[in-house]
Design a protein around this motif. Structure first.
Motif, mmCIF file in Angstrom:
data_model
loop_
_atom_site.group_PDB
_atom_site.id
_atom_site.type_symbol
_atom_site.label_atom_id
_atom_site.label_comp_id
_atom_site.label_asym_id
_atom_site.label_seq_id
_atom_site.Cartn_x
_atom_site.Cartn_y
_atom_site.Cartn_z
ATOM 1 N N LEU A 153 3.627 -16.152 -0.989
ATOM 2 C CA LEU A 153 2.875 -15.126 -1.699
ATOM 3 C C LEU A 153 3.849 -14.197 -2.409
ATOM 4 O O LEU A 153 4.817 -13.728 -1.805
ATOM 5 N N VAL A 154 3.579 -13.919 -3.674
ATOM 6 C CA VAL A 154 4.406 -12.991 -4.448
ATOM 7 C C VAL A 154 3.662 -11.664 -4.586
ATOM 8 O O VAL A 154 2.480 -11.634 -4.951
ATOM 9 N N VAL A 155 4.347 -10.579 -4.265
ATOM 10 C CA VAL A 155 3.791 -9.228 -4.362
ATOM 11 C C VAL A 155 4.629 -8.434 -5.355
ATOM 12 O O VAL A 155 5.866 -8.424 -5.276
ATOM 13 N N VAL A 156 3.974 -7.782 -6.293
ATOM 14 C CA VAL A 156 4.651 -6.991 -7.316
ATOM 15 C C VAL A 156 4.823 -5.562 -6.803
ATOM 16 O O VAL A 156 3.836 -4.897 -6.451
ATOM 17 N N LEU A 157 6.040 -5.081 -6.741
ATOM 18 C CA LEU A 157 6.311 -3.757 -6.181
ATOM 19 C C LEU A 157 5.525 -2.662 -6.885
ATOM 20 O O LEU A 157 4.993 -1.752 -6.239
ATOM 21 N N GLU A 158 5.443 -2.729 -8.198
ATOM 22 C CA GLU A 158 4.735 -1.686 -8.935
ATOM 23 C C GLU A 158 3.273 -1.599 -8.487
ATOM 24 O O GLU A 158 2.683 -0.509 -8.471
ATOM 25 N N ARG A 159 2.680 -2.709 -8.083
ATOM 26 C CA ARG A 159 1.300 -2.708 -7.599
ATOM 27 C C ARG A 159 1.232 -2.224 -6.152
ATOM 28 O O ARG A 159 0.275 -1.532 -5.780
ATOM 29 N N LEU A 160 2.219 -2.565 -5.364
ATOM 30 C CA LEU A 160 2.266 -2.061 -3.995
ATOM 31 C C LEU A 160 2.417 -0.555 -3.992
ATOM 32 O O LEU A 160 1.816 0.152 -3.174
ATOM 33 N N ARG A 161 3.207 -0.047 -4.903
ATOM 34 C CA ARG A 161 3.414 1.402 -5.016
ATOM 35 C C ARG A 161 2.119 2.094 -5.455
ATOM 36 O O ARG A 161 1.762 3.165 -4.946
ATOM 37 N N ALA A 162 1.387 1.474 -6.397
ATOM 38 C CA ALA A 162 0.185 2.097 -6.945
ATOM 39 C C ALA A 162 -1.021 1.975 -6.026
ATOM 40 O O ALA A 162 -1.860 2.885 -5.968
ATOM 41 N N ASP A 163 -1.139 0.860 -5.305
ATOM 42 C CA ASP A 163 -2.318 0.622 -4.465
ATOM 43 C C ASP A 163 -1.904 -0.152 -3.213
ATOM 44 O O ASP A 163 -2.149 -1.357 -3.099
ATOM 45 N N PRO A 164 -1.259 0.522 -2.255
ATOM 46 C CA PRO A 164 -0.770 -0.193 -1.074
ATOM 47 C C PRO A 164 -1.878 -0.863 -0.279
ATOM 48 O O PRO A 164 -1.662 -1.936 0.290
ATOM 49 N N ALA A 165 -3.070 -0.272 -0.223
ATOM 50 C CA ALA A 165 -4.154 -0.874 0.557
ATOM 51 C C ALA A 165 -4.507 -2.255 0.024
ATOM 52 O O ALA A 165 -4.670 -3.220 0.783
#
Length: 229
Positions: A153-165
């Motif tokens: 699974l690939v997770v984009v940091l910018e999205r984790l930062r914006a919406d961690p849930a």
């Protein structure tokens, strides 16, 4: 006596300076997940035994580790070792705007006293790790081939930062645990944007160095990655 060998269920394999420590903390908060203590992010397994022993992992239904050294581009053989030792492992790869990651990496090396060159010279040096570790599609190729894309699974940091849930929910489902059983993912410290501190020429040279790789990643993921300029 050496502790018995152990195979984790989950590995966060990178990328360095892309939020692996933050994601480790978010996952460790779930009652069904036990993450091993944080390690030196540059540590790379030196042999097929990978250094996994049962005493390294907390007792939990799903036990994992954040080990960004596993995607050192100079050591593609690590993917094969992981596939052989843990064929059912679930892998998570964090990616970040390639230049932001490289600049954060450079700053980390400067603070550690292992980099003396100014950023414009260091970041475009083909012998340095700054470009190589930002070529995510290339770095992931050995894992796609040996472990398999379904387990990655690939997770984009910018999205984790914006919406961690939302992003942690994706990871929990990938790992196979119930997201509703854990606490709502808290805001946590994550790598901040590095900032526009580089001249246009350096930015263009770095973009040229990773452009084909970014295009490959976008195609493979079916995602335009609009967060990356």
């Amino acid at each position: 006596m050496t502790a018995p060998r152990f195979v984790p269920d989950l590995l966060v394999i990178g990328a360095m300076r892309a939020g692996t420590t933050a994601l480790r903390g978010l996952l460790d908060a779930h009652p069904e997940i036990g993450m091993a203590p944080a390690t030196d992010p540059a540590r790379v397994p030196v042999g097929p035994d990978l250094g996994w022993t049962v005493d390294r992992f907390p007792d939990a239904p799903v036990r994992g580790e954040a080990a960004p050294g596993c995607t050192d581009p100079a050591r593609p053989e690590v993917a094969g070792w992981i596939a052989a030792a843990a064929p059912d492992v679930r892998l998570v790869m964090l990616v970040r705007d390639p230049l932001e990651r490289a600049l954060s990496h450079w700053r980390h090396q400067v603070r550690a006293g292992t980099e003396e060159r100014p950023a414009p010279r260091a970041l475009v040096d083909p012998r340095s790790p700054y470009v190589a570790r930002s070529r995510y599609h290339e770095v992931l190729a050995p894992y796609r081939e040996s472990v398999g894309e379904a387990q990655l699974l690939v997770v984009v940091l910018e999205r984790l930062r914006a919406d961690p849930a939302r992003e942690v929910d994706r990871v929990l489902r990938h790992v196979g645990v119930d997201p509703s059983r854990g606490p709502a993912p808290r805001r946590t410290r994550m790598p901040a944007p590095a900032g526009p501190t580089l001249d246009a020429g350096t930015r263009a040279a770095f973009a040229d160095a990773v452009g084909d790789d970014v295009a490959g990643l976008r195609s493979w993921l079916g995602d335009d990655l609009p967060e990356w300029v």
